[in-house]
Scaffold this motif. Sequence first.
Motif, PDB file in Angstrom:
ATOM      1  N   LEU A  64       1.094  -3.042   4.158  1.00  0.00           N
ATOM      2  CA  LEU A  64       1.235  -4.244   3.326  1.00  0.00           C
ATOM      3  C   LEU A  64       0.107  -5.212   3.665  1.00  0.00           C
ATOM      4  O   LEU A  64      -0.218  -5.422   4.840  1.00  0.00           O
ATOM      5  N   VAL A  65      -0.471  -5.776   2.620  1.00  0.00           N
ATOM      6  CA  VAL A  65      -1.479  -6.828   2.796  1.00  0.00           C
ATOM      7  C   VAL A  65      -0.910  -8.119   2.218  1.00  0.00           C
ATOM      8  O   VAL A  65      -0.505  -8.160   1.049  1.00  0.00           O
ATOM      9  N   LEU A  66      -0.874  -9.162   3.028  1.00  0.00           N
ATOM     10  CA  LEU A  66      -0.375 -10.471   2.600  1.00  0.00           C
ATOM     11  C   LEU A  66      -1.479 -11.521   2.801  1.00  0.00           C
ATOM     12  O   LEU A  66      -2.193 -11.496   3.801  1.00  0.00           O
ATOM     13  N   THR A  67      -1.612 -12.418   1.834  1.00  0.00           N
ATOM     14  CA  THR A  67      -2.553 -13.539   1.958  1.00  0.00           C
ATOM     15  C   THR A  67      -1.828 -14.841   1.651  1.00  0.00           C
ATOM     16  O   THR A  67      -0.878 -14.874   0.864  1.00  0.00           O
ATOM     17  N   LEU A 107       0.865  -1.175   0.000  1.00  0.00           N
ATOM     18  CA  LEU A 107       0.000   0.000   0.000  1.00  0.00           C
ATOM     19  C   LEU A 107       0.902   1.226   0.000  1.00  0.00           C
ATOM     20  O   LEU A 107       1.501   1.588   1.025  1.00  0.00           O
ATOM     21  N   VAL A 108       1.005   1.859  -1.151  1.00  0.00           N
ATOM     22  CA  VAL A 108       1.948   2.956  -1.373  1.00  0.00           C
ATOM     23  C   VAL A 108       1.181   4.258  -1.557  1.00  0.00           C
ATOM     24  O   VAL A 108       0.188   4.296  -2.306  1.00  0.00           O
ATOM     25  N   ALA A 149      -5.401  -1.942  -3.639  1.00  0.00           N
ATOM     26  CA  ALA A 149      -4.065  -1.589  -3.147  1.00  0.00           C
ATOM     27  C   ALA A 149      -3.766  -0.115  -3.380  1.00  0.00           C
ATOM     28  O   ALA A 149      -3.089   0.530  -2.565  1.00  0.00           O
ATOM     29  N   ALA A 150      -4.277   0.444  -4.463  1.00  0.00           N
ATOM     30  CA  ALA A 150      -4.011   1.851  -4.772  1.00  0.00           C
ATOM     31  C   ALA A 150      -4.740   2.795  -3.827  1.00  0.00           C
ATOM     32  O   ALA A 150      -4.274   3.912  -3.582  1.00  0.00           O
ATOM     33  N   HIS A 151      -5.890   2.361  -3.251  1.00  0.00           N
ATOM     34  CA  HIS A 151      -6.700   3.273  -2.439  1.00  0.00           C
ATOM     35  C   HIS A 151      -6.625   2.978  -0.938  1.00  0.00           C
ATOM     36  O   HIS A 151      -6.883   3.880  -0.134  1.00  0.00           O
TER      37      HIS A 151
END
Length: 307
Positions: free
Chosen positions: A254-257, A245-246, A280-282
């Motif tokens: 960061l999102v991890l699955t 997430l930038v 991820a962009a928002h």
Amino acid sequence: MRGGGGLVIPMELEEDLLAALERTREALAMLAADSEQRSLLMISLTRELGELETKISEAAAGGEPLRRSRALSQASLAELLSALDEGIGGCERERQTLITRFEIAERSVAALGSRMISVEERRETLLNLWVAGSQLQEAESRERVRAAILEVIINLIGCEELGVFELREDGGERRLELRASMGLDEVRREPILLEAEAEDAGEAWLIARLTSPRPVPFLASQKGASVGGPPAVGRGAGMSACLPLVVDGRLEALVLTWGLLGHKLRGFTDLDRALLRLLAAHAGSALVAAHTRGPAQIPELIGVAER
């Protein structure tokens, strides 16, 4: 003895002659009676023969019309049987046509049922995204933003494990610490030290990806395997998605699955990928400034889903 004309007949012979004469008379009488009976029989037979000849003549006179009538009846019967056979053949062809049409209709109904299920699933997904996206847009705290991110990821992916990590800087050390999760074990709950030396190849892959000038999401192409994905050791084992997430070029979270449920046997669909990249962009902006987010994110999210 008697005599006549000088002929003398002995007595015994005379008696014999008289007896023979009587027997002759009796025989003649019997013959006369038999002749009468025979005459009566002949008359009866002659009469019956005449009647029989009459019947034969009548039958012979009516035989030709009878033969013609029989021939016509046979022709009509043959024509009727031919028409019946043709009718049976037509019924059989019609039956086969109906069976074919029924099978086509069954396949069409099955295909329509599958499409309806797919449409219903997509409608439900979009509805869940709308609700979660609204929560993401309207959240006034980071806790609510994290909950919205979890809800979107769970409803979209159907993953087995999920974690949301946020960047923390302390004395020049940058680390990603777990802030929300679902089903993570102890290893995957550990902080990710961006400047530290990685303990395994999976961790090294993750750090290198996150510290690159432009971190990009990673989405597995197939369940359990993906070209260019993390090595299957440590934190990288079974990873299905990595979403940095930038915000303004800076990594914020960061999102991890890990793992995918049964309905994702072939990995993410094109729709999944588009929605996850858009999320991820928002989501990073939502974490940085929950109270200043604009309303344009939700229509954009739904518009990608509909395309």
